[in-house]
Design a protein around this motif. Structure first.
Motif, PDB file in Angstrom:
ATOM      1  N   GLU A   1       0.597  -1.194  -0.039  1.00  0.00           N
ATOM      2  CA  GLU A   1       0.089  -0.077   0.007  1.00  0.00           C
ATOM      3  C   GLU A   1       0.678   1.371  -0.057  1.00  0.00           C
ATOM      4  O   GLU A   1       2.007   1.159   0.783  1.00  0.00           O
ATOM      5  N   MET A   2       0.213   2.425  -0.598  1.00  0.00           N
ATOM      6  CA  MET A   2       0.939   3.392  -0.559  1.00  0.00           C
ATOM      7  C   MET A   2       1.575   4.043   0.889  1.00  0.00           C
ATOM      8  O   MET A   2       0.813   3.710   1.554  1.00  0.00           O
ATOM      9  N   GLY A   3       2.808   4.387   0.788  1.00  0.00           N
ATOM     10  CA  GLY A   3       3.247   4.750   2.091  1.00  0.00           C
ATOM     11  C   GLY A   3       4.081   3.923   2.789  1.00  0.00           C
ATOM     12  O   GLY A   3       4.922   4.066   3.585  1.00  0.00           O
ATOM     13  N   GLN A   4       4.152   2.790   2.488  1.00  0.00           N
ATOM     14  CA  GLN A   4       4.783   1.466   3.041  1.00  0.00           C
ATOM     15  C   GLN A   4       6.226   1.508   2.445  1.00  0.00           C
ATOM     16  O   GLN A   4       6.484   1.894   1.428  1.00  0.00           O
ATOM     17  N   GLU A   5       7.086   0.847   3.341  1.00  0.00           N
ATOM     18  CA  GLU A   5       8.308   0.844   2.849  1.00  0.00           C
ATOM     19  C   GLU A   5       8.559  -0.419   2.043  1.00  0.00           C
ATOM     20  O   GLU A   5       8.111  -1.786   2.281  1.00  0.00           O
TER      21      GLU A   5
ATOM     22  N   LYS B   1      15.798  10.596  -5.258  1.00  0.00           N
ATOM     23  CA  LYS B   1      16.641  10.709  -4.135  1.00  0.00           C
ATOM     24  C   LYS B   1      15.932  10.959  -2.769  1.00  0.00           C
ATOM     25  O   LYS B   1      16.367  10.405  -1.822  1.00  0.00           O
ATOM     26  N   ASP B   2      14.631  11.255  -2.952  1.00  0.00           N
ATOM     27  CA  ASP B   2      13.845  11.740  -1.694  1.00  0.00           C
ATOM     28  C   ASP B   2      13.177  10.379  -1.143  1.00  0.00           C
ATOM     29  O   ASP B   2      13.017  10.398   0.037  1.00  0.00           O
ATOM     30  N   ARG B   3      12.978   9.452  -1.967  1.00  0.00           N
ATOM     31  CA  ARG B   3      12.596   8.144  -1.473  1.00  0.00           C
ATOM     32  C   ARG B   3      12.938   7.067  -1.851  1.00  0.00           C
ATOM     33  O   ARG B   3      12.849   5.764  -1.225  1.00  0.00           O
ATOM     34  N   PHE B   4      14.062   7.017  -2.945  1.00  0.00           N
ATOM     35  CA  PHE B   4      14.886   5.668  -3.135  1.00  0.00           C
ATOM     36  C   PHE B   4      15.893   5.723  -2.388  1.00  0.00           C
ATOM     37  O   PHE B   4      16.912   6.740  -2.551  1.00  0.00           O
ATOM     38  N   SER B   5      16.693   4.592  -2.180  1.00  0.00           N
ATOM     39  CA  SER B   5      18.253   4.321  -1.921  1.00  0.00           C
ATOM     40  C   SER B   5      18.548   2.971  -2.233  1.00  0.00           C
ATOM     41  O   SER B   5      17.717   1.977  -2.287  1.00  0.00           O
ATOM     42  N   ALA B   6      19.901   3.141  -2.558  1.00  0.00           N
ATOM     43  CA  ALA B   6      20.458   1.842  -3.159  1.00  0.00           C
ATOM     44  C   ALA B   6      21.811   1.415  -2.408  1.00  0.00           C
ATOM     45  O   ALA B   6      22.519   2.478  -2.114  1.00  0.00           O
TER      46      ALA B   6
ATOM     47  N   SER C   1       6.488   4.296  -0.346  1.00  0.00           N
ATOM     48  CA  SER C   1       6.403   4.014  -1.789  1.00  0.00           C
ATOM     49  C   SER C   1       5.086   4.667  -2.230  1.00  0.00           C
ATOM     50  O   SER C   1       4.144   5.410  -1.216  1.00  0.00           O
ATOM     51  N   GLU C   2       4.973   5.046  -3.613  1.00  0.00           N
ATOM     52  CA  GLU C   2       3.778   5.476  -4.110  1.00  0.00           C
ATOM     53  C   GLU C   2       3.274   4.623  -5.292  1.00  0.00           C
ATOM     54  O   GLU C   2       4.272   4.193  -6.109  1.00  0.00           O
ATOM     55  N   PRO C   3       2.243   4.993  -5.633  1.00  0.00           N
ATOM     56  CA  PRO C   3       1.609   4.164  -6.921  1.00  0.00           C
ATOM     57  C   PRO C   3       2.464   4.228  -8.241  1.00  0.00           C
ATOM     58  O   PRO C   3       2.495   3.275  -8.851  1.00  0.00           O
ATOM     59  N   ARG C   4       3.125   5.455  -8.279  1.00  0.00           N
ATOM     60  CA  ARG C   4       3.752   5.739  -9.514  1.00  0.00           C
ATOM     61  C   ARG C   4       5.143   4.679  -9.551  1.00  0.00           C
ATOM     62  O   ARG C   4       5.850   4.792 -10.659  1.00  0.00           O
ATOM     63  N   ASP C   5       5.609   4.313  -8.364  1.00  0.00           N
ATOM     64  CA  ASP C   5       6.849   3.267  -8.335  1.00  0.00           C
ATOM     65  C   ASP C   5       6.258   1.843  -8.886  1.00  0.00           C
ATOM     66  O   ASP C   5       7.290   1.095  -8.797  1.00  0.00           O
ATOM     67  N   SER C   6       5.110   1.647  -9.036  1.00  0.00           N
ATOM     68  CA  SER C   6       4.767   0.239  -9.623  1.00  0.00           C
ATOM     69  C   SER C   6       5.351   0.156 -10.843  1.00  0.00           C
ATOM     70  O   SER C   6       5.349   0.789 -12.067  1.00  0.00           O
TER      71      SER C   6
END
Lengths: 113, 115
Positions: free
Chosen positions: B14-18, B62-67, B82-87
């Motif tokens: 769901e949106m907002g989850q890690e 950068k604000d939400r992704f890290s590797a 996470s956001e829906p557009r990350d699908s």
């Protein structure tokens, strides 16, 4: 900036017909060039590559590609397509020195029986 | 048979989850790439590592992704929140450079759906 363009999003050919998938790149020097194939639900698999030397390179599954410096192109060809060739095909350029791989948007091949 | 292993293969959240995706590169490979595949954008390079050091992560929000690569056998890609557009389908690939083959070996991908 370096880029790869695959002008055809979808291509449909009949089984047994010849195939040519187009790839153009933008890069100042001679790049390393690759073609990969992706079957549904799978990762990408290498078909062939060009580093230097003979500009016509042979790959697996009967594919070949020709590097044309004057046209900045690296088109993929196959003389006679088989139904199992239906997949998505990606052209890639690798920036020498950095080994940074840049992929085109892909061409989805459909083969008619 | 050496191969790149990715987990999970599928993830619905769901949106907002890690979300954390993991990749085990082929033993001995020194370069690891993360790509995101969508219908609209094709294969986008998110980040890549050489000898565990990040070389380029300019393709990553950068604000939400890290590797990261905690060690030579594990690469992780984390999205928070996470956001829906990350699908998308996220691919990990590894290779050995410099090498005369230049080939990248891809995992089977992690399909992420964010509701």
């Amino acid at each position: 900036a370096q880029s790869v363009t695959q002008p055809d999003i979808h291509i449909t050919v009949s089984e047994g017909a010849s195939l040519e998938l187009r790839c153009n790149y933008s890069y100042g020097a001679t790049p390393y060039l690759f073609w990969y194939v992706q079957s549904p639900g799978q990762g990408l698999q290498l078909l062939l590559k060009y580093f230097s030397g003979d500009t016509l390179v042979q790959g697996i599954k009967g594919f070949e590609a020709e590097f044309k410096r004057s046209q900045s192109s690296f088109n993929l060809r196959k003389p006679s397509v088989h139904w199992s060739d239906a997949a998505e095909y990606f052209c890639a350029v690798v920036i020498s020195g950095t080994y940074k791989y840049i992929f085109g948007t892909g061409t989805r091949l459909k083969v008619l029986a | 048979d050496a191969r790149v292993t990715q987990t999970p293969r599928h993830k619905v959240t769901e949106m907002g989850q890690e979300v954390t995706m993991r990749c085990q590169p082929i033993l001995g490979h020194n370069t690891v790439f993360w790509y995101r595949q969508t219908m609209m954008q094709g294969l986008e390079l998110l980040a890549y590592f050489r000898n565990r050091a990040p070389l380029d992560d300019s393709g990553m929000p950068k604000d939400r992704f890290s590797a990261e690569m905690p060690d030579a056998t594990l690469a992780t890609l984390k999205i928070q929140p996470s956001e829906p557009r990350d699908s998308a389908v996220y691919f990990c690939a590894s290779g050995l450079v410099p090498a005369n083959t230049g080939e990248l070996f891809f995992g089977e991908g992690s399909r992420l759906t964010v509701l």
